[in-house]
Design a protein around this motif. Structure first.
Motif, PDB file in Angstrom:
ATOM      1  N   UNK A  11      10.712   2.968  -6.083  1.00 58.18           N
ATOM      2  CA  UNK A  11      12.012   3.892  -5.707  1.00 58.18           C
ATOM      3  C   UNK A  11      13.054   2.855  -5.231  1.00 58.18           C
ATOM      4  N   UNK A  12      12.663   1.750  -4.784  1.00 56.65           N
ATOM      5  CA  UNK A  12      13.848   0.642  -4.326  1.00 56.65           C
ATOM      6  C   UNK A  12      14.173   0.024  -5.408  1.00 56.65           C
ATOM      7  N   UNK A  13      13.445  -0.289  -6.564  1.00 58.43           N
ATOM      8  CA  UNK A  13      13.776  -1.103  -7.649  1.00 58.43           C
ATOM      9  C   UNK A  13      14.533  -0.008  -8.463  1.00 58.43           C
ATOM     10  N   UNK A  14      14.356   1.148  -8.565  1.00 57.33           N
ATOM     11  CA  UNK A  14      14.980   2.158  -9.347  1.00 57.33           C
ATOM     12  C   UNK A  14      16.420   2.324  -9.140  1.00 57.33           C
ATOM     13  N   UNK A  15      16.659   2.422  -7.702  1.00 58.39           N
ATOM     14  CA  UNK A  15      17.908   2.541  -7.319  1.00 58.39           C
ATOM     15  C   UNK A  15      18.740   1.152  -7.381  1.00 58.39           C
ATOM     16  N   UNK A  16      18.067   0.151  -7.141  1.00 61.08           N
ATOM     17  CA  UNK A  16      18.619  -1.203  -7.190  1.00 61.08           C
ATOM     18  C   UNK A  16      19.217  -1.446  -8.612  1.00 61.08           C
ATOM     19  N   UNK A  17      18.492  -0.944  -9.751  1.00 60.16           N
ATOM     20  CA  UNK A  17      19.143  -1.012 -10.966  1.00 60.16           C
ATOM     21  C   UNK A  17      20.119  -0.177 -11.209  1.00 60.16           C
ATOM     22  N   UNK A  18      20.297   0.777 -10.724  1.00 61.89           N
ATOM     23  CA  UNK A  18      21.479   1.837 -10.574  1.00 61.89           C
ATOM     24  C   UNK A  18      22.793   1.166  -9.905  1.00 61.89           C
ATOM     25  N   UNK A  19      22.507   0.007  -9.256  1.00 60.64           N
ATOM     26  CA  UNK A  19      23.514  -0.488  -8.568  1.00 60.64           C
ATOM     27  C   UNK A  19      23.779   0.009  -7.052  1.00 60.64           C
ATOM     28  N   UNK A  20      22.886   0.852  -6.506  1.00 59.43           N
ATOM     29  CA  UNK A  20      22.835   1.465  -5.091  1.00 59.43           C
ATOM     30  C   UNK A  20      22.488   0.195  -4.187  1.00 59.43           C
ATOM     31  N   UNK A  21      23.191   0.293  -3.281  1.00 62.38           N
ATOM     32  CA  UNK A  21      22.679  -0.773  -1.971  1.00 62.38           C
ATOM     33  C   UNK A  21      21.623  -0.074  -1.130  1.00 62.38           C
ATOM     34  N   UNK A  22      20.316  -0.762  -1.362  1.00 60.32           N
ATOM     35  CA  UNK A  22      19.044  -0.499  -0.640  1.00 60.32           C
ATOM     36  C   UNK A  22      18.777  -1.326   0.379  1.00 60.32           C
ATOM     37  N   UNK A  23      19.787  -2.199   0.949  1.00 57.62           N
ATOM     38  CA  UNK A  23      19.467  -3.181   1.665  1.00 57.62           C
ATOM     39  C   UNK A  23      19.210  -2.641   3.385  1.00 57.62           C
TER      40      UNK A  23
END
Length: 317
Positions: free
Chosen positions: A67-79
């Motif tokens: 989930x984290x990696x998928x969103x990060x690839x989309x440019x979503x801030x998951x910090x």
């Protein structure tokens, strides 16, 4: 805390979509994807160039990492996403529907996301954003997520930010229909923009016509109500204007995520200063594109794809 355009929070799950039609217990092969109303909106807005922040908890497991990696690839801030060592990431199975809505079976009880609470989140995670998007799903998942939703709304309203609310009813997650209606309406009436589907609006307000459903919330101080009417389009009403915007004709592959696509279009349009009518039209367009792919977010367009789709359409404002 770095600034962003839109912030949201909720539960994301790994999703396994059946490769072939049939009952889920008979399916042997699945394709993995990402599921979650708030993550769909985050991905959709990020693809349009918005700085998105998604807040949640995931388990310390492969699904959480996915989930984290998928969103990060989309440019979503998951910090601001926390990892929980004691509770797992939820997942779901989804059938391949030949027509109508697919069958979905959830494995989410006791998930890491359900443990998310107001104590886990720095208020600056919200106030550093221009806009907050909420859905009714966290209200149903757990008491702590429900508390966070109301606290986030309070923080953002106090800071003078706008708040959108997609009611996203999930009756099986609630103790009773009466509780669902009371809690969801309590939050909806405090939001700026409310986005019910026509069936949801009838259930929540006891009114049958889109105009009357919108009136229920406008009477409580909501600034805009957009009632989603499925393939037909959407009805909108504010204190000063109202109208119906026709939908876009597409071949539907998977209806899940259409409402999230509508939210992406409406939110982005209003933040860009479009008229309400044009923002609703954009919502219809992205909602239509969302149903053309099997996954929940796979059909959400980039800005060039959106512009090309609207330009090619014979529907005019």
């Amino acid at each position: 805390m770095k600034s962003c355009d839109v912030v949201t929070f909720g539960e994301a799950m790994a999703m396994f979509i059946a490769d072939h039609p049939g009952e889920l217990h008979q399916v042997e092969h699945f394709t993995r994807a990402l599921a979650g109303a708030e993550t769909n909106v985050s991905i959709g807005l990020a693809r349009l160039g918005y700085k998105m922040r998604w807040i949640s908890k995931v388990g310390n497991d492969p699904f959480g990492t996915f989930i984290i990696e998928s969103l990060r690839k989309e440019g979503v801030d998951v910090d601001m996403v926390l990892t929980d060592d004691r509770h797992p990431t939820g997942f779901q199975l989804k059938s391949k529907a030949e027509s109508g809505d697919p069958q979905v079976h959830y494995f989410r009880k006791g998930s890491a996301a359900s443990m998310l609470s107001a104590d886990d989140v720095d208020p600056a995670s919200f106030t550093s954003a221009r806009h907050l998007h909420l859905t009714g799903i966290p209200l149903a998942v757990s008491a702590s997520m429900r508390e966070l939703a109301f606290e986030a709304l309070r923080i953002m309203k106090q800071a003078g930010r706008t708040v959108s609310f997609d009611v996203n009813l999930r009756p099986p997650l609630w103790n009773s229909q009466a509780e669902m209606i009371e809690v969801v309406n309590s939050l909806a009436c405090q939001a700026d923009w409310v986005l019910p589907g026509i069936g949801e609006g009838k259930l929540l307000t006891g009114r049958s016509e889109p105009r009357d459903i919108a009136g229920f919330y406008l009477e409580q101080g909501v600034k805009l109500v957009a009632v989603k009417l499925g393939p037909e389009g959407a009805y909108y009403r504010t204190p000063t204007e109202e109208g119906f915007v026709e939908g876009f004709r597409v071949r539907a592959v998977d209806t899940v995520g259409a409402g999230d696509g509508f939210a992406v279009g409406l939110i982005s349009g209003l933040l860009e200063g479009l008229t309400v009518r044009d923002a609703v039209r954009r919502g219809n367009a992205i909602g239509a594109l969302a149903v053309t792919a099997a996954g929940d977010s796979e059909g959400l367009p980039t800005r060039p794809q959106l512009e090309a789709f609207i330009s090619a359409s014979c529907i005019h404002p």
